[in-house]
Write an enzyme that holds these catalytic residues in place. Structure first.
Site, PDB file in Angstrom:
ATOM      1  N   ARG A  10      11.660  -6.487   5.440  1.00  0.00           N
ATOM      2  CA  ARG A  10      11.633  -5.092   5.193  1.00  0.00           C
ATOM      3  C   ARG A  10      12.669  -4.226   5.977  1.00  0.00           C
ATOM      4  O   ARG A  10      12.600  -4.460   7.215  1.00  0.00           O
ATOM      5  CB  ARG A  10      10.299  -4.774   5.422  1.00  0.00           C
ATOM      6  CG  ARG A  10      10.079  -3.310   4.981  1.00  0.00           C
ATOM      7  CD  ARG A  10       8.532  -2.793   5.112  1.00  0.00           C
ATOM      8  NE  ARG A  10       7.779  -2.810   6.274  1.00  0.00           N
ATOM      9  CZ  ARG A  10       6.428  -2.458   6.072  1.00  0.00           C
ATOM     10  NH1 ARG A  10       5.815  -2.266   5.322  1.00  0.00           N
ATOM     11  NH2 ARG A  10       5.880  -2.478   7.457  1.00  0.00           N
TER      12      ARG A  10
ATOM     13  N   LYS B  19       0.871  -1.225  -0.174  1.00  0.00           N
ATOM     14  CA  LYS B  19       0.184   0.255  -0.007  1.00  0.00           C
ATOM     15  C   LYS B  19       0.804   1.110  -0.119  1.00  0.00           C
ATOM     16  O   LYS B  19       0.562   2.137  -0.690  1.00  0.00           O
ATOM     17  CB  LYS B  19      -0.862  -0.222   1.243  1.00  0.00           C
ATOM     18  CG  LYS B  19      -1.924  -1.106   1.251  1.00  0.00           C
ATOM     19  CD  LYS B  19      -3.020  -0.896   2.440  1.00  0.00           C
ATOM     20  CE  LYS B  19      -2.285  -0.950   3.774  1.00  0.00           C
ATOM     21  NZ  LYS B  19      -1.755  -2.083   4.240  1.00  0.00           N
TER      22      LYS B  19
ATOM     23  N   ARG C 240      -9.394   0.451   9.667  1.00  0.00           N
ATOM     24  CA  ARG C 240      -9.041  -0.730   9.901  1.00  0.00           C
ATOM     25  C   ARG C 240     -10.153  -1.525  10.614  1.00  0.00           C
ATOM     26  O   ARG C 240      -9.953  -2.673  11.150  1.00  0.00           O
ATOM     27  CB  ARG C 240      -7.887  -0.665  10.738  1.00  0.00           C
ATOM     28  CG  ARG C 240      -6.608  -0.556   9.683  1.00  0.00           C
ATOM     29  CD  ARG C 240      -5.402  -0.862  10.551  1.00  0.00           C
ATOM     30  NE  ARG C 240      -4.215  -1.347  10.215  1.00  0.00           N
ATOM     31  CZ  ARG C 240      -3.006  -0.710   9.774  1.00  0.00           C
ATOM     32  NH1 ARG C 240      -3.306   0.384   9.107  1.00  0.00           N
ATOM     33  NH2 ARG C 240      -2.063  -1.425   9.724  1.00  0.00           N
TER      34      ARG C 240
ATOM     35  N   ARG D 160      11.515  -1.902  11.454  1.00  0.00           N
ATOM     36  CA  ARG D 160      10.273  -1.356  12.236  1.00  0.00           C
ATOM     37  C   ARG D 160      10.213  -2.363  13.468  1.00  0.00           C
ATOM     38  O   ARG D 160      10.247  -3.386  13.271  1.00  0.00           O
ATOM     39  CB  ARG D 160       8.955  -1.213  11.532  1.00  0.00           C
ATOM     40  CG  ARG D 160       8.858  -0.129  10.448  1.00  0.00           C
ATOM     41  CD  ARG D 160       7.700  -0.069   9.715  1.00  0.00           C
ATOM     42  NE  ARG D 160       6.649  -0.399  10.305  1.00  0.00           N
ATOM     43  CZ  ARG D 160       5.347  -0.480   9.822  1.00  0.00           C
ATOM     44  NH1 ARG D 160       5.243  -0.034   8.544  1.00  0.00           N
ATOM     45  NH2 ARG D 160       4.192  -0.901  10.228  1.00  0.00           N
TER      46      ARG D 160
ATOM     47  N   ARG E  54      -0.152  -8.689  13.530  1.00  0.00           N
ATOM     48  CA  ARG E  54      -1.022  -7.885  12.654  1.00  0.00           C
ATOM     49  C   ARG E  54      -1.768  -8.368  11.556  1.00  0.00           C
ATOM     50  O   ARG E  54      -2.800  -7.808  11.172  1.00  0.00           O
ATOM     51  CB  ARG E  54       0.163  -6.721  12.039  1.00  0.00           C
ATOM     52  CG  ARG E  54       0.847  -6.074  13.138  1.00  0.00           C
ATOM     53  CD  ARG E  54       2.149  -5.518  12.848  1.00  0.00           C
ATOM     54  NE  ARG E  54       2.032  -4.718  11.612  1.00  0.00           N
ATOM     55  CZ  ARG E  54       3.177  -4.621  10.802  1.00  0.00           C
ATOM     56  NH1 ARG E  54       4.248  -5.027  10.905  1.00  0.00           N
ATOM     57  NH2 ARG E  54       3.045  -3.696   9.652  1.00  0.00           N
TER      58      ARG E  54
HETATM   59  P1  AMP Z   1       1.026   0.342   9.259  1.00  0.00           P
HETATM   60  O1  AMP Z   1       2.052   1.309   8.899  1.00  0.00           O
HETATM   61  O2  AMP Z   1      -0.380   0.844   8.582  1.00  0.00           O
HETATM   62  O3  AMP Z   1       1.403  -1.135   9.318  1.00  0.00           O
HETATM   63  O4  AMP Z   1       0.650   0.580  10.954  1.00  0.00           O
HETATM   64  C1  AMP Z   1       1.234   0.271  12.037  1.00  0.00           C
HETATM   65  C2  AMP Z   1       0.544   0.481  13.190  1.00  0.00           C
HETATM   66  O5  AMP Z   1      -0.086   1.384  13.317  1.00  0.00           O
HETATM   67  C3  AMP Z   1      -0.550  -0.687  13.202  1.00  0.00           C
HETATM   68  O6  AMP Z   1      -0.206  -2.274  13.699  1.00  0.00           O
HETATM   69  C4  AMP Z   1      -1.494  -0.214  14.328  1.00  0.00           C
HETATM   70  O7  AMP Z   1      -1.049  -0.324  15.816  1.00  0.00           O
HETATM   71  C5  AMP Z   1      -1.249   1.339  14.092  1.00  0.00           C
HETATM   72  N1  AMP Z   1      -2.504   1.866  13.112  1.00  0.00           N
HETATM   73  C6  AMP Z   1      -2.100   2.274  11.776  1.00  0.00           C
HETATM   74  N2  AMP Z   1      -3.379   2.656  11.164  1.00  0.00           N
HETATM   75  C7  AMP Z   1      -4.309   2.502  12.190  1.00  0.00           C
HETATM   76  C8  AMP Z   1      -5.689   2.425  12.188  1.00  0.00           C
HETATM   77  N3  AMP Z   1      -6.480   3.092  10.987  1.00  0.00           N
HETATM   78  N4  AMP Z   1      -6.481   2.114  13.291  1.00  0.00           N
HETATM   79  C9  AMP Z   1      -5.859   1.538  14.347  1.00  0.00           C
HETATM   80  N5  AMP Z   1      -4.589   1.690  14.502  1.00  0.00           N
HETATM   81  C10 AMP Z   1      -3.710   1.909  13.422  1.00  0.00           C
END
Ligand code: AMP
Length: 212
Positions: free
Chosen positions: A121, A16, A87, A154, A165
């Protein structure tokens, strides 16, 4: 004509971030991503504690915190690609209330491929470019090809958190996919190919949506 409003859905590791950057560049829209916004504010005190407490466990940050980030970002944007949100169903309902989307695209990638992509990654601390230790290694280990910055893994890309996740995605975000599918708005994109192959399909879907 106003600029497109695009929602990109897909599990963690589906690409994404990469595809959103291409959308932002090609269509001149803002890239709104809750993951980056939360990472930049990991230790911010909220009524629900800090984002870090949830993120490092691979869990979702509470809706009020995330909804406010998205509302403020979309209010300022002239066209956008939104990634990492919604989400869960409640975030999806909130999004329905605050904006009208031109396209919802879902990037589909098999689970074991996602685990391999995420655990390998590496991200540039300075410019955010992504690499992969095996599939897309930088010329010099640990150094960003784009800007020379330091690459890091990360906190949530270790295997245990990655699996958590992915289960959180299946449990909470699959219903979001169904929500948009039921509304007849969802376009499915095969996310397994190279970034350029995926982009060709995605760009065609966006052009069809904005011309139609
Ligand atoms: P990402 O970089 O999109 O994989 O997000 C990393 C982490 O940020 C996720 O595992 C959640 O802990 C938090 N996060 C990101 N977007 C959301 C969302 N829309 N709702 C809740 N938590 C989020």
């Amino acid at each position: 004509m106003s600029k497109p409003k695009i929602l990109l859905l897909g599990p963690p590791g589906a690409g994404k971030g990469t595809q959103s950057s291409k959308i932002a560049e090609t269509y001149g829209v803002d890239h709104v991503t809750t993951g980056d916004a939360l990472r930049a504010n990991k230790d911010m005190e909220t009524d629900h504690g800090t984002p870090r407490e949830y993120m490092d466990a691979g869990e979702l940050v509470p809706d009020p915190v995330v909804n406010e980030i998205v509302r403020a970002a979309l209010e300022e944007a002239d066209g956008f690609v939104l990634d990492g949100y919604p989400r869960n169903r409640s975030q999806a309902a909130y999004l329905d209330d605050i904006t009208d989307l031109d396209l919802v695209a879902l990037l589909e990638v098999p689970r074991e491929e996602l685990v391999d992509r995420l655990t390998g990654r590496r991200v540039c601390a300075d410019c955010g470019a992504n690499f992969h230790v095996e599939f897309e290694p930088p010329a010099e280990e640990g150094v960003c090809d784009v800007c020379g910055g330091e690459l890091y893994q990360r906190d949530d890309d270790d295997e245990e958190t990655v699996r958590e996740r992915l289960s959180v995605f299946d449990e909470n975000t699959r219903p979001v996919v169904e929500h948009f599918d039921e509304q007849g708005e969802l376009v499915r994109i095969d996310g397994e190919g190279s970034p350029d192959e995926v982009w060709a399909d995605l760009e065609a879907a966006i052009d069809a949506a904005i011309e139609g």
